[in-house]
Design a protein around this motif. Sequence first.
Motif, PDB file in Angstrom:
ATOM      1  N   UNK A  42     -78.363  47.102   9.288  1.00  0.00           N
ATOM      2  CA  UNK A  42     -77.412  47.281  10.378  1.00  0.00           C
ATOM      3  C   UNK A  42     -76.820  45.946  10.840  1.00  0.00           C
ATOM      4  N   UNK A  43     -77.629  44.901  10.761  1.00  0.00           N
ATOM      5  CA  UNK A  43     -77.140  43.577  11.155  1.00  0.00           C
ATOM      6  C   UNK A  43     -76.032  43.126  10.219  1.00  0.00           C
ATOM      7  N   UNK A  44     -76.213  43.354   8.930  1.00  0.00           N
ATOM      8  CA  UNK A  44     -75.174  43.004   7.963  1.00  0.00           C
ATOM      9  C   UNK A  44     -73.907  43.813   8.172  1.00  0.00           C
ATOM     10  N   UNK A  45     -74.067  45.091   8.476  1.00  0.00           N
ATOM     11  CA  UNK A  45     -72.899  45.951   8.707  1.00  0.00           C
ATOM     12  C   UNK A  45     -72.103  45.511   9.925  1.00  0.00           C
ATOM     13  N   UNK A  54     -73.245  51.884  17.696  1.00  0.00           N
ATOM     14  CA  UNK A  54     -74.387  51.062  17.270  1.00  0.00           C
ATOM     15  C   UNK A  54     -73.951  49.650  16.910  1.00  0.00           C
ATOM     16  N   UNK A  55     -72.916  49.526  16.060  1.00  0.00           N
ATOM     17  CA  UNK A  55     -72.481  48.205  15.601  1.00  0.00           C
ATOM     18  C   UNK A  55     -71.840  47.411  16.730  1.00  0.00           C
TER      19      UNK A  55
END
Length: 234
Positions: A42-45, A54-55
């Motif tokens: 999720x951090x990469x996204x 979320x992001x």
Amino acid sequence: MTNSFPQLAIEELGYYVYFLRDPRDKKIFYVGKGSGNRIFDHIGCALNDTPSEKLDLIREIQNAGKSVEHFVLRHGLKTESHAFEIEAAAIDLIGFQNLANLQRGHGSTDFGIKSTAEIIAMYSAQQLETNLDVMLFNINKRFNREMTSDEIYQATRYKWLVGQRRNKAKYAIAVYRGITREVYVIQDWVQDGDNLWSFNGYLADEDVRHELQHKSVSNLFLRGAQNPVRYVKC
């Protein structure tokens, strides 16, 4: 900040369930399941500009000079289905409305969190039998567990394709998953568009609710049936 597991840890982890926490207020904002380095994806996204609750929250945390906190809730799970079940239970416990997850947990509709009254209704509900003039409204597509009593009323009363038989009904019953949930007295009907009608009403007396609530009407709403409205004794 750790952004990956060592290979040896990956081999031992198996399937796992994880959650992400905001370091600023210690609130869990996402629950997921996976294997390998899924927890860190999720951090990469968040590095791209893809919009999502979320992001957006991850980017907000990073812009504040903080790092998302990663936790593994259960690991060493042998099957993905086991991980699905634990993920769903965690989402139910925290509350879907409190998370940035896009979907509820797998199987939560049938096996997710329920009151003891709902459990009894699901597995031992008696068939609805009444001499009262009632209309049944299937609100499956409108229902969620976080609805307030007023929201359930609005979901039950609002915009139905119904004919003249509506005027014979004295009570409106909200139905979810084949079980009667709430009962309202119908005062009058108002037109809400071409052939669409909504009723005005109020919560029925306790005696009527006791008679009509938590009864099975699955015989009236067969799987795949398109019409969400049924008449009884009208």
